[in-house]
Design a protein around this motif. Structure first.
Motif, PDB file in Angstrom:
ATOM      1  N   TRP A 118      -2.060  -1.062   2.659  1.00 31.73           N
ATOM      2  CA  TRP A 118      -1.963  -2.263   2.367  1.00 31.73           C
ATOM      3  C   TRP A 118      -3.612  -2.630   2.335  1.00 31.73           C
ATOM      4  CZ3 TRP A 118       1.598  -5.805   0.694  1.00 31.73           C
ATOM      5  CH2 TRP A 118       3.081  -5.436   1.029  1.00 31.73           C
ATOM      6  N   PHE A 119      -4.203  -3.438   1.167  1.00 32.60           N
ATOM      7  CA  PHE A 119      -5.282  -3.870   0.855  1.00 32.60           C
ATOM      8  C   PHE A 119      -5.257  -5.138   0.668  1.00 32.60           C
ATOM      9  CE2 PHE A 119      -7.642   0.488   0.628  1.00 32.60           C
ATOM     10  CZ  PHE A 119      -6.539   1.279   0.334  1.00 32.60           C
ATOM     11  N   ARG A 120      -6.447  -5.777   0.623  1.00 31.94           N
ATOM     12  CA  ARG A 120      -6.402  -7.097   0.234  1.00 31.94           C
ATOM     13  C   ARG A 120      -7.881  -7.418  -0.581  1.00 31.94           C
ATOM     14  NH1 ARG A 120      -6.976  -9.983   6.258  1.00 31.94           N
ATOM     15  NH2 ARG A 120      -8.940  -9.339   6.804  1.00 31.94           N
ATOM     16  N   GLN A 121      -7.679  -8.587  -1.312  1.00 37.78           N
ATOM     17  CA  GLN A 121      -9.152  -8.776  -2.084  1.00 37.78           C
ATOM     18  C   GLN A 121      -9.054 -10.515  -1.832  1.00 37.78           C
ATOM     19  OE1 GLN A 121      -9.433  -7.205  -5.893  1.00 37.78           O
ATOM     20  NE2 GLN A 121     -11.584  -7.648  -6.092  1.00 37.78           N
ATOM     21  N   ASP A 151       6.834  -2.736   5.003  1.00 42.82           N
ATOM     22  CA  ASP A 151       6.598  -3.983   5.257  1.00 42.82           C
ATOM     23  C   ASP A 151       5.349  -4.136   6.121  1.00 42.82           C
ATOM     24  OD1 ASP A 151      10.052  -4.877   5.983  1.00 42.82           O
ATOM     25  OD2 ASP A 151       8.996  -4.506   3.943  1.00 42.82           O
ATOM     26  N   LEU A 152       4.678  -5.377   5.799  1.00 45.66           N
ATOM     27  CA  LEU A 152       3.320  -5.644   6.716  1.00 45.66           C
ATOM     28  C   LEU A 152       3.731  -7.007   7.309  1.00 45.66           C
ATOM     29  CD1 LEU A 152       0.413  -4.948   7.313  1.00 45.66           C
ATOM     30  CD2 LEU A 152      -0.276  -6.563   5.669  1.00 45.66           C
ATOM     31  N   GLN A 153       3.848  -6.910   8.641  1.00 46.59           N
ATOM     32  CA  GLN A 153       4.032  -8.270   9.580  1.00 46.59           C
ATOM     33  C   GLN A 153       2.703  -8.832   9.856  1.00 46.59           C
ATOM     34  OE1 GLN A 153       7.087  -9.921  10.454  1.00 46.59           O
ATOM     35  NE2 GLN A 153       5.676 -11.471  11.255  1.00 46.59           N
ATOM     36  N   GLU A 156     -10.480  -4.499   0.125  1.00 47.13           N
ATOM     37  CA  GLU A 156     -10.767  -3.925   1.559  1.00 47.13           C
ATOM     38  C   GLU A 156      -9.437  -3.403   1.778  1.00 47.13           C
ATOM     39  OE1 GLU A 156     -12.330  -6.265   4.601  1.00 47.13           O
ATOM     40  OE2 GLU A 156     -10.564  -7.819   4.109  1.00 47.13           O
ATOM     41  N   PHE A 157      -9.506  -2.391   2.851  1.00 46.27           N
ATOM     42  CA  PHE A 157      -8.110  -1.613   3.425  1.00 46.27           C
ATOM     43  C   PHE A 157      -7.866  -2.622   4.495  1.00 46.27           C
ATOM     44  CE2 PHE A 157      -5.791   1.479   5.466  1.00 46.27           C
ATOM     45  CZ  PHE A 157      -6.188   1.180   6.793  1.00 46.27           C
ATOM     46  N   VAL A 158      -6.521  -2.695   4.791  1.00 41.39           N
ATOM     47  CA  VAL A 158      -5.872  -3.620   5.739  1.00 41.39           C
ATOM     48  C   VAL A 158      -5.503  -2.580   6.703  1.00 41.39           C
ATOM     49  CG1 VAL A 158      -4.292  -5.651   6.477  1.00 41.39           C
ATOM     50  CG2 VAL A 158      -5.927  -5.695   4.408  1.00 41.39           C
ATOM     51  N   ALA A 159      -4.339  -1.976   6.334  1.00 42.75           N
ATOM     52  CA  ALA A 159      -3.405  -1.137   6.953  1.00 42.75           C
ATOM     53  C   ALA A 159      -2.764  -0.052   6.426  1.00 42.75           C
ATOM     54  CB  ALA A 159      -2.106  -2.185   7.812  1.00 42.75           C
ATOM     55  N   ALA A 160      -2.331   1.039   6.946  1.00 42.89           N
ATOM     56  CA  ALA A 160      -1.816   2.193   6.520  1.00 42.89           C
ATOM     57  C   ALA A 160      -0.682   2.843   7.471  1.00 42.89           C
ATOM     58  CB  ALA A 160      -2.951   3.343   6.288  1.00 42.89           C
ATOM     59  N   CYS A 177      -0.186  -3.503  -2.029  1.00 40.87           N
ATOM     60  CA  CYS A 177       0.297  -2.376  -1.501  1.00 40.87           C
ATOM     61  C   CYS A 177       0.030  -1.129  -2.462  1.00 40.87           C
ATOM     62  CB  CYS A 177       1.895  -2.299  -1.005  1.00 40.87           C
ATOM     63  SG  CYS A 177       3.028  -2.186  -2.431  1.00 40.87           S
ATOM     64  N   ALA A 178      -0.263   0.087  -1.840  1.00 36.14           N
ATOM     65  CA  ALA A 178      -0.756   1.357  -2.592  1.00 36.14           C
ATOM     66  C   ALA A 178      -0.085   2.462  -2.028  1.00 36.14           C
ATOM     67  CB  ALA A 178      -2.205   1.438  -2.917  1.00 36.14           C
ATOM     68  N   ALA A 179       0.292   3.515  -2.793  1.00 36.84           N
ATOM     69  CA  ALA A 179       0.692   4.559  -2.352  1.00 36.84           C
ATOM     70  C   ALA A 179       0.000   5.831  -3.012  1.00 36.84           C
ATOM     71  CB  ALA A 179       2.264   4.871  -2.730  1.00 36.84           C
ATOM     72  N   ARG A 180       0.062   6.711  -2.032  1.00 29.44           N
ATOM     73  CA  ARG A 180      -0.696   8.065  -2.640  1.00 29.44           C
ATOM     74  C   ARG A 180       0.005   9.070  -2.378  1.00 29.44           C
ATOM     75  NH1 ARG A 180      -4.158  10.993   1.473  1.00 29.44           N
ATOM     76  NH2 ARG A 180      -5.368  11.751  -0.413  1.00 29.44           N
ATOM     77  N   ARG A 181       0.044  10.177  -3.339  1.00 33.11           N
ATOM     78  CA  ARG A 181       0.672  11.460  -3.406  1.00 33.11           C
ATOM     79  C   ARG A 181       0.316  12.407  -2.365  1.00 33.11           C
ATOM     80  NH1 ARG A 181      -0.169  10.810  -9.185  1.00 33.11           N
ATOM     81  NH2 ARG A 181      -1.648  12.007  -9.029  1.00 33.11           N
ATOM     82  N   SER A 182       0.592  11.890  -1.102  1.00 30.59           N
ATOM     83  CA  SER A 182       0.010  12.740  -0.014  1.00 30.59           C
ATOM     84  C   SER A 182       0.604  11.971   1.351  1.00 30.59           C
ATOM     85  CB  SER A 182      -1.500  12.762   0.210  1.00 30.59           C
ATOM     86  OG  SER A 182      -1.739  13.182   1.559  1.00 30.59           O
TER      87      SER A 182
END
Length: 124
Positions: A36-39, A80-82, A46-50, A96-101
């Motif tokens: 999860w990122f936020r702007q 989910d992000l609580q 910016e990065f929030v959680a992974a 939210c963002a996903a990477r192939r890894s």
């Protein structure tokens, strides 16, 4: 290809809670790390959680530690992000963002798929 759709944003008073959800369609999400990122207005994203592919490894930016918790259900293809103890400075569009890894990273450029974002507004 993976399509991501966030939901759960809204307006909440300081100290309140929200639960964001990221739903994936297309290919299975199980092999992907998700973050999860936020702007906030006028600021960089910016990065929030992974969370890693299996859900047993998580990472948080310092400002949200012990307030935000990320989880995933690979069978349902959701992450989910609580968010608890929300503060006005948490106001932002959350992506939210996903990477192939299977390994999560905090670097925006390493992510392959992005959702459209959901607005979170925390009033004081």
């Amino acid at each position: 290809q993976v399509q991501l759709v966030e939901s759960g944003g809204g307006l909440v008073q300081a100290g309140g809670s929200l639960r964001l959800s990221c739903a994936a369609s297309g290919r299975a999400l199980s092999a992907h790390a998700v973050s999860w990122f936020r702007q906030a207005p006028g600021k960089e994203r910016e990065f929030v959680a992974a969370i890693n592919w299996s859900g047993d490894d998580t990472d948080y930016t310092y400002s949200v530690k012990d307030r935000f918790f990320v989880s995933r259900d690979n069978a349902k293809k959701t992450v989910d992000l609580q968010m608890n103890g929300l503060k006005p400075e948490d106001t932002a569009v959350y992506y939210c963002a996903a990477r192939r890894s299977p390994t999560p990273m905090e670097t925006i450029a390493l992510y392959d798929y992005w959702g459209q974002g959901t607005q979170v507004t925390v009033s004081s």
